[in-house]
Design an enzyme around this catalytic site. Sequence first.
Site, PDB file in Angstrom:
ATOM      1  N   ASP A 143      -8.830 -46.615  11.587  1.00  0.00           N
ATOM      2  CA  ASP A 143      -7.908 -46.827  10.473  1.00  0.00           C
ATOM      3  C   ASP A 143      -8.568 -46.552   9.125  1.00  0.00           C
ATOM      4  OD1 ASP A 143      -5.910 -47.503  12.226  1.00  0.00           O
ATOM      5  OD2 ASP A 143      -6.404 -49.632  12.192  1.00  0.00           O
ATOM      6  N   ASP A 184     -14.977 -45.002  12.545  1.00  0.00           N
ATOM      7  CA  ASP A 184     -13.861 -45.944  12.541  1.00  0.00           C
ATOM      8  C   ASP A 184     -12.536 -45.188  12.650  1.00  0.00           C
ATOM      9  OD1 ASP A 184     -12.410 -48.329  12.117  1.00  0.00           O
ATOM     10  OD2 ASP A 184     -12.395 -47.981   9.942  1.00  0.00           O
TER      11      ASP A 184
END
Lengths: 175, 175
Positions: A10, A8
């Site tokens: 963020d 991922d």
Amino acid sequence: MRKSIAIDMDNVIVDIETNWINWYEKEFGVKIEREELLGKPEDEAFPDPAAALSLIYKTGFFRHAPIIEGAQEALLKLQEHYDIFIVSAAMEFPNSLPEKYDWLNEHFPFISWKNIVFCGDKRIIDTDYLIDDHLKNLDFCKGTPILFTASHNVNVTKHKRVNNWNEALALLGLH
Amino acid sequence: MRKSIAIDMDNVIVDIETNWINWYEKEFGVKIEREELLGKPEDEAFPDPAAALSLIYKTGFFRHAPIIEGAQEALLKLQEHYDIFIVSAAMEFPNSLPEKYDWLNEHFPFISWKNIVFCGDKRIIDTDYLIDDHLKNLDFCKGTPILFTASHNVNVTKHKRVNNWNEALALLGLH
């Protein structure tokens, strides 16, 4: 065969928390301490949630976010043994698409465009591991979920947790 | 459980061929007939391949491309029975990201951002079907590959072929 890891953006490689705190102070003159965010959902964490949300739509918000400590070195190391894919649910904020692409190009030039995925629902992503900060992604992933610590998830007790990239490397057999 | 279908953009729902022919004529004053493209790889199909390729980087190239006949009605119908994901290898041309997003919003407003994927290598996408015009995607997909006819693939003999959206609907049990 090499195993694959979806990573991922963020709160995992992008320090979006620090970025948010900095922008909130710059735009609204209120300095938030990281401790105030602990255990709160991201959309309720700031004193004025709507104001905090509005920052996401500002030009440059994603482009100039700082990098999570150790992420670059860790991904370089992981790439020697695993197929690494950056998988971001960027489609929710389409203004972020070019900014996130440029950010990756700056900080992770060794990640090919072939290994970048901007999506919505991550359920259709099939990798051996998913490193993410959100249960909405980890709970439904096809591989082994790895929870990367962020302020909003400190009280989560599901899934194997790593607090930083050193712990992630150790969990994946690299030091 | 509903089955899932990944649907490519260019040459499947976006009539990128017609778009390319139109732009080539507009920019270089040379009118190409569709028949001239038959059986040729896309990057060798036009008289001046480098000139043709340069068009991809022009602002508006993807944003204003026409839609493939019947695609909108077909996807509306498919969505009643299947989970539909738009999966485009848009990452190769990052300038296309916002244009492709806006194009989808205009022509397929009923497709949620959660169901849009812009990626590179489609091998990590796990759906029950993939409708695509390229072997580089179909050969490695995890589900059932469906070859959507485009000029460049007319001589391909692998995979189940559909020539248009009516044939695709029929193959997927809808009329």
